[in-house]
Design a protein around this motif. Structure first.
Motif, PDB file in Angstrom:
ATOM      1  N   GLY A   1      20.205  42.441  20.891  1.00 10.09           N
ATOM      2  CA  GLY A   1      20.941  41.193  20.777  1.00 10.09           C
ATOM      3  C   GLY A   1      22.439  41.441  20.701  1.00 10.09           C
ATOM      4  O   GLY A   1      22.890  42.523  20.343  1.00 10.09           O
ATOM      5  N   GLN A   2      23.228  40.435  21.041  1.00 10.27           N
ATOM      6  CA  GLN A   2      24.678  40.584  21.023  1.00 10.27           C
ATOM      7  C   GLN A   2      25.211  40.814  19.612  1.00 10.27           C
ATOM      8  O   GLN A   2      26.216  41.502  19.424  1.00 10.27           O
ATOM      9  CB  GLN A   2      25.328  39.327  21.624  1.00 10.27           C
ATOM     10  CG  GLN A   2      25.012  39.102  23.095  1.00 10.27           C
ATOM     11  CD  GLN A   2      25.810  40.014  24.010  1.00 10.27           C
ATOM     12  OE1 GLN A   2      26.764  40.624  23.580  1.00 10.27           O
ATOM     13  NE2 GLN A   2      25.425  40.092  25.265  1.00 10.27           N
ATOM     14  N   HIS A   3      24.536  40.242  18.617  1.00  7.63           N
ATOM     15  CA  HIS A   3      25.049  40.323  17.251  1.00  7.63           C
ATOM     16  C   HIS A   3      24.039  40.925  16.274  1.00  7.63           C
ATOM     17  O   HIS A   3      24.332  41.044  15.085  1.00  7.63           O
ATOM     18  CB  HIS A   3      25.464  38.930  16.770  1.00  7.63           C
ATOM     19  CG  HIS A   3      26.440  38.259  17.692  1.00  7.63           C
ATOM     20  ND1 HIS A   3      27.744  38.672  17.820  1.00  7.63           N
ATOM     21  CD2 HIS A   3      26.285  37.206  18.539  1.00  7.63           C
ATOM     22  CE1 HIS A   3      28.364  37.908  18.709  1.00  7.63           C
ATOM     23  NE2 HIS A   3      27.508  37.008  19.157  1.00  7.63           N
TER      24      HIS A   3
ATOM     25  N   ALA B   1      27.378  44.936  27.315  1.00 12.84           N
ATOM     26  CA  ALA B   1      28.023  46.063  26.649  1.00 12.84           C
ATOM     27  C   ALA B   1      27.199  47.332  26.853  1.00 12.84           C
ATOM     28  O   ALA B   1      25.987  47.274  27.100  1.00 12.84           O
ATOM     29  CB  ALA B   1      28.200  45.764  25.166  1.00 12.84           C
ATOM     30  N   GLY B   2      27.865  48.480  26.725  1.00 13.56           N
ATOM     31  CA  GLY B   2      27.155  49.742  26.869  1.00 13.56           C
ATOM     32  C   GLY B   2      27.975  50.910  26.377  1.00 13.56           C
ATOM     33  O   GLY B   2      29.192  50.826  26.225  1.00 13.56           O
TER      34      GLY B   2
ATOM     35  N   LEU C   1      22.199  56.371  15.571  1.00 12.10           N
ATOM     36  CA  LEU C   1      23.210  55.379  15.916  1.00 12.10           C
ATOM     37  C   LEU C   1      22.804  54.034  15.341  1.00 12.10           C
ATOM     38  O   LEU C   1      21.667  53.593  15.528  1.00 12.10           O
ATOM     39  CB  LEU C   1      23.341  55.262  17.430  1.00 12.10           C
ATOM     40  CG  LEU C   1      23.776  56.522  18.185  1.00 12.10           C
ATOM     41  CD1 LEU C   1      23.426  56.401  19.667  1.00 12.10           C
ATOM     42  CD2 LEU C   1      25.256  56.759  18.003  1.00 12.10           C
ATOM     43  N   THR C   2      23.732  53.381  14.648  1.00  8.72           N
ATOM     44  CA  THR C   2      23.501  52.029  14.149  1.00  8.72           C
ATOM     45  C   THR C   2      24.538  51.127  14.790  1.00  8.72           C
ATOM     46  O   THR C   2      25.743  51.298  14.574  1.00  8.72           O
ATOM     47  CB  THR C   2      23.619  51.970  12.615  1.00  8.72           C
ATOM     48  OG1 THR C   2      22.676  52.885  12.039  1.00  8.72           O
ATOM     49  CG2 THR C   2      23.315  50.561  12.119  1.00  8.72           C
ATOM     50  N   ILE C   3      24.065  50.183  15.622  1.00  8.40           N
ATOM     51  CA  ILE C   3      24.954  49.303  16.374  1.00  8.40           C
ATOM     52  C   ILE C   3      24.960  47.928  15.740  1.00  8.40           C
ATOM     53  O   ILE C   3      23.904  47.315  15.554  1.00  8.40           O
ATOM     54  CB  ILE C   3      24.520  49.205  17.853  1.00  8.40           C
ATOM     55  CG1 ILE C   3      24.496  50.593  18.481  1.00  8.40           C
ATOM     56  CG2 ILE C   3      25.432  48.283  18.643  1.00  8.40           C
ATOM     57  CD1 ILE C   3      23.133  51.070  18.877  1.00  8.40           C
ATOM     58  N   ARG C   4      26.143  47.461  15.380  1.00 11.77           N
ATOM     59  CA  ARG C   4      26.330  46.111  14.836  1.00 11.77           C
ATOM     60  C   ARG C   4      27.478  45.472  15.594  1.00 11.77           C
ATOM     61  O   ARG C   4      28.628  45.900  15.443  1.00 11.77           O
ATOM     62  CB  ARG C   4      26.627  46.157  13.338  1.00 11.77           C
ATOM     63  CG  ARG C   4      25.547  46.785  12.475  1.00 11.77           C
ATOM     64  CD  ARG C   4      25.909  46.692  11.000  1.00 11.77           C
ATOM     65  NE  ARG C   4      24.945  47.362  10.136  1.00 11.77           N
ATOM     66  CZ  ARG C   4      25.061  48.624   9.726  1.00 11.77           C
ATOM     67  NH1 ARG C   4      26.102  49.345  10.114  1.00 11.77           N
ATOM     68  NH2 ARG C   4      24.153  49.163   8.934  1.00 11.77           N
TER      69      ARG C   4
END
Length: 205
Positions: A71-73, A98-99, A132-135
């Protein structure tokens, strides 16, 4: 324990959306870039998958890919246990817009689109766990359980959109690289729909 600790524990125990163990070649849920390309190799060795790109001709690279509904967010966690052998290997992730890539070199790891965001280390001495933690647009990197990087704005839209997927493998057409992948996992809060049946029934007028 406190409510906050209980919540953190529950999050840590959440199941992985995607999970691969290097004891066998990736199953049908994973797509392989090419079945046979000169100077590329994928084979299991002692509980890990060796993915190698030993050529620099156009199209000589090798990645295994799995759809991922980022998700975006929403928060997404991606984890890989890897031992670099030589050259360059990458862990790629995107959400359709995004990437980013975590690039693994023998002497460092870095974000491909933000090469100044890196950790100097020996990646060849043993297997290391990269988490990796993406927020949103930020990517936090922990290595072997220790926080190492805060990539502010590292996960953002690029000139060419990234596919909504996770991918791991070796190098690119102009590069070479080899690494042993013991495990690759991902967890996100969005839902991936792999099969969808659509039926239309017309009534008589």
């Amino acid at each position: 324990p406190s409510a906050a600790a209980a919540t953190a524990g529950a999050a840590a125990e959440a199941p992985w959306t995607v999970s691969y163990e290097g004891t066998a070649l990736p199953g049908p849920a994973w797509s392989r870039d090419r079945v046979a390309v000169a100077n590329t190799l994928a084979e299991c060795r002692d509980g890990a998958l060796l993915v190698a790109d030993r050529g620099t001709a156009n199209g000589e690279y090798l990645y295994f890919r799995h759809g991922l509904a980022m998700g975006q967010h929403d928060e997404t966690v991606i984890e890989a246990r890897v031992k670099v052998v030589s050259g360059i290997s990458s862990l790629i992730f995107g959400n359709g817009t995004a990437g980013q890539r975590l690039r693994l070199y023998p002497d460092r790891v870095e974000f491909h689109h933000d090469p100044g965001v890196k950790v100097a280390m020996d990646t060849t001495d043993d297997f290391h766990t990269y988490r990796l933690t993406i927020r949103g647009e930020d990517v936090a990197l922990a290595i072997d359980g220790t926080p190492r990087l805060e990539g502010k704005g590292c996960f953002r839209a690029r000139g060419t959109p990234y596919r909504p997927e996770i991918a791991f493998g070796a190098a690119s057409s102009t590069e070479t690289g080899e690494a042993l992948w013991a495990a690759v996992r991902a967890r996100c809060t969005a839902v991936t729909i792999l099969d969808l049946v659509f039926s239309v029934r017309y009534g008589q007028e």
